[in-house]
Design a protein around this motif. Structure first.
Motif, PDB file in Angstrom:
ATOM      1  N   ALA A 202      19.620  72.586 -26.843  1.00 43.50           N
ATOM      2  CA  ALA A 202      19.112  71.707 -25.786  1.00 43.50           C
ATOM      3  C   ALA A 202      20.027  71.735 -24.570  1.00 43.50           C
ATOM      4  CB  ALA A 202      18.966  70.280 -26.320  1.00 43.50           C
ATOM      5  N   ARG A 207      13.865  73.403 -24.834  1.00 37.10           N
ATOM      6  CA  ARG A 207      13.161  72.233 -25.366  1.00 37.10           C
ATOM      7  C   ARG A 207      13.227  72.331 -26.886  1.00 37.10           C
ATOM      8  NH1 ARG A 207       8.006  73.932 -21.980  1.00 37.10           N
ATOM      9  NH2 ARG A 207       8.898  75.885 -22.766  1.00 37.10           N
ATOM     10  N   GLU A 244      12.748  60.244 -30.174  1.00 39.17           N
ATOM     11  CA  GLU A 244      13.616  61.128 -29.400  1.00 39.17           C
ATOM     12  C   GLU A 244      15.009  60.546 -29.266  1.00 39.17           C
ATOM     13  OE1 GLU A 244      12.477  62.784 -25.652  1.00 39.17           O
ATOM     14  OE2 GLU A 244      10.380  63.042 -26.241  1.00 39.17           O
ATOM     15  N   GLY A 247      16.791  63.655 -25.434  1.00 38.29           N
ATOM     16  CA  GLY A 247      15.904  64.750 -25.072  1.00 38.29           C
ATOM     17  C   GLY A 247      15.441  65.622 -26.209  1.00 38.29           C
ATOM     18  N   VAL A 248      15.930  65.400 -27.428  1.00 40.65           N
ATOM     19  CA  VAL A 248      15.529  66.197 -28.584  1.00 40.65           C
ATOM     20  C   VAL A 248      14.558  65.385 -29.433  1.00 40.65           C
ATOM     21  CG1 VAL A 248      16.318  67.335 -30.691  1.00 40.65           C
ATOM     22  CG2 VAL A 248      17.674  67.507 -28.604  1.00 40.65           C
ATOM     23  N   LYS A 249      13.427  65.979 -29.790  1.00 41.73           N
ATOM     24  CA  LYS A 249      12.420  65.286 -30.589  1.00 41.73           C
ATOM     25  C   LYS A 249      12.820  65.306 -32.062  1.00 41.73           C
ATOM     26  CE  LYS A 249       8.693  66.208 -27.341  1.00 41.73           C
ATOM     27  NZ  LYS A 249       7.341  66.774 -27.131  1.00 41.73           N
ATOM     28  N   GLU A 283       5.341  71.165 -26.342  1.00 45.17           N
ATOM     29  CA  GLU A 283       5.910  72.500 -26.125  1.00 45.17           C
ATOM     30  C   GLU A 283       7.399  72.501 -26.473  1.00 45.17           C
ATOM     31  OE1 GLU A 283       5.199  74.234 -22.356  1.00 45.17           O
ATOM     32  OE2 GLU A 283       3.026  74.368 -22.637  1.00 45.17           O
ATOM     33  N   LEU A 284       7.754  73.308 -27.454  1.00 47.71           N
ATOM     34  CA  LEU A 284       9.148  73.450 -27.865  1.00 47.71           C
ATOM     35  C   LEU A 284       9.530  74.925 -27.840  1.00 47.71           C
ATOM     36  CD1 LEU A 284       9.511  71.091 -30.994  1.00 47.71           C
ATOM     37  CD2 LEU A 284      10.094  70.593 -28.606  1.00 47.71           C
ATOM     38  N   ASP A 285      10.744  75.192 -27.394  1.00 47.32           N
ATOM     39  CA  ASP A 285      11.275  76.550 -27.486  1.00 47.32           C
ATOM     40  C   ASP A 285      11.866  76.801 -28.872  1.00 47.32           C
ATOM     41  OD1 ASP A 285      10.900  77.341 -24.632  1.00 47.32           O
ATOM     42  OD2 ASP A 285      12.223  75.625 -24.322  1.00 47.32           O
TER      43      ASP A 285
END
Length: 518
Positions: A202, A207, A244, A247-249, A283-285
């Motif tokens: 992150a 993401r 969260e 910023g991290v889910k 949307e996550l990378d």
């Protein structure tokens, strides 16, 4: 929205969504990449050396096939060729190919009269550790053209999407890479590695989400401190809204309102499936999965319901740890999930000017050497690392410039690099070459490639539609397949699998061994 509470039943009131039934079949292509020969252990220099690996070619090759050119009224073919020729000097160190051929250059617009050039570099991930170097080099090589007075480079990343989204549950269709952090043994620091790796990615600009798959003893609620400590449910969509932190889910059974589970294995597998596939991840990378210990039903369920991109193995120096870790590596190998790094936790500590190894040495090195996993990272014994896990703030967040954070930065670079390579290899492993009317197969980690006649591949199908499962009688006859048949679509279906769609509506399953024997 309403909070999700676990009832006495092991399943929530949300029904898990399963991939739609499909006749699409797959072709298992290659053995797992645990057999990589190279081993890189110098973790202290990985971060800096990686940033220096962008290569400039001395000879140009003007390839514009993958470039989207804007509609500039003054743009000329010559000027466009000049720009592409200059940009083709820049080599991506992971793919070994110039950025033009890689398809990174987008929206090229040229005003030759004013000497203005603008374009966008679309990288494979926003966490690319050398994106600043790409931007700098692109500015330099284009500005060096004699007629160019002004260069405008913008940086972006490809949309988050797996290579074969159609076959996945809706919640997983916008996740580019799913990373399993596994040890197959409890108490080795697997959750610590998973959480710190996620927050490192992150910090690199990606993401990221974390899925705590340990239902019996969830660690995530202790290691992070989100404001909302209960998962919420969307009553209309019957989906789960992750919580969260910085910023991290986050999703964990520990956030479901019941703490630890007391239930049988098959029920746990159902809960994990439900939590993972019905969550609105967005949307996550990178989705980092903190795997539970062992190699049983729960681990196999996870590996089968999600397309794992890669695995990171966590171990400790003891021989006993190596024995259990070896089982996990073999499990991933059988499931065609490449293991890209080994983290040896609690390796050593420094005192009185000396380095001590209280638990012995060699478990991590043994995993690397025996299974060919290319990267090894040593984590020292640090009281702050343990304390940060208990305090709810990951070490890489609490002390981003510390020694431990630098190790995780190197691990993050490794994961980003290896995932990009895997996706590139998968997307180009099998393709159809119209110029020679043949299916081209490229072997990962090798320059080897060979061609197969499409009609021969189609005739060699051994699925139930072509061969009677009970009698072995051939149902698909030689004459049923025309000699000039061409595949309509070839697409990856996993790290080492493809789906081949034919004009007659059939989607084909074949193993690589069978393709090679054709």
């Amino acid at each position: 929205m309403q909070a999700v509470h676990a009832s006495s039943s092991p399943h929530f009131s949300i029904h898990s969504s399963k991939p739609p039934n499909s006749t699409t079949t797959t072709c298992s292509l290659f053995t797992s990449s645990v057999n990589v020969k190279s081993s890189q252990r110098d973790q202290s220099s990985l971060w800096t050396s990686y940033n220096k690996r962008v290569i400039l070619k001395s000879t140009f090759s003007a390839k514009a096939t993958s470039v989207e050119v804007g509609n500039s009224p003054v743009s000329t073919g010559t000027a466009e060729d000049d720009v592409l020729k200059a940009l083709s000097q820049i080599i991506d160190p992971d793919f070994g190919t110039d950025i033009v051929t890689c398809g990174f250059v987008k929206d090229l617009q040229i005003d030759e009269a004013l000497g203005e050039v603008s374009f966008r570099l679309e990288l494979t991930t926003p966490a690319c550790p050398i994106k600043d170097v790409f931007e700098q080099k692109a500015n330099e090589v284009v500005a060096a053209l004699p007629w160019v007075k002004n260069v405008n480079v913008t940086m972006s990343a490809q949309p988050a999407k797996p290579l074969y989204a159609e076959q996945l549950p809706a919640g997983l269709r916008t996740i580019s890479n799913i990373i399993a952090v596994s040890s197959c043994k409890g108490g080795v620091g697997k959750s610590t590695v998973a959480v710190n790796l996620a927050y490192t990615l992150a910090d690199m600009g990606a993401r990221v989400g974390i899925f705590d798959a340990d239902v019996y003893g969830p660690s995530l609620p202790t290691m992070v401190s989100p404001e909302s400590r209960l998962l919420e449910m969307n009553p209309e969509k019957k989906t789960i809204i992750p919580t969260e932190y910085m910023g991290v889910k986050l999703v964990s059974f520990g956030f479901a309102g019941q703490g630890r589970a007391i239930m049988r294995g098959p029920m746990v597998s159902g809960v994990i499936n439900q939590l993972l596939t019905t969550t609105e991840w967005g949307e996550l990378d990178y989705l980092v999965i903190d795997m539970p210990p062992g190699t049983g039903d729960i681990q196999l369920t996870l590996c089968q319901i999600v397309p794992l991109t890669a695995a990171v193995i966590v171990t400790t120096p003891q021989k006993l740890s190596f024995i259990d870790v070896a089982k996990g590596v073999r499990m991933f190998s059988k499931l065609k999930v490449p293991c890209v790094a080994v983290v040896e936790n609690m390796c050593h500590f420094d005192a009185d000017g000396k380095r001590y190894y209280p638990f012995g040495r060699g478990s991590g090195s043994q995993v690397v050497e025996q299974f060919g996993i290319p990267h090894l990272f040593d984590l020292p014994i640090r009281p702050t690392l343990s304390a940060s896990g208990d305090s709810g703030m990951p070490e890489v967040v609490a002390d981003p410039q510390g020694e431990v954070s630098k190790i995780f930065q190197n691990l993050g670079v490794c994961v980003v690099q290896q995932c990009a390579k895997i996706r590139q290899q998968v997307s180009t492993a099998v393709s159809y070459d119209k110029s020679v009317k043949a299916i081209k197969v490229r072997v990962p980690d090798s320059d080897e490639e060979f061609f197969l006649h499409p009609a021969t591949v189609r005739r060699n199908d051994r699925s139930a539609q072509s061969v009677d499962e009970w009698t072995g009688e051939q149902k698909l006859q030689y004459s049923d397949v025309p000699e000039d048949i061409e595949p309509e679509e070839i697409r990856p279906m996993g790290n080492y699998a493809v789906s081949i769609n034919w004009p007659d509506g059939f989607s084909q399953l074949q193993t690589m061994e069978r393709l090679v024997a054709v």
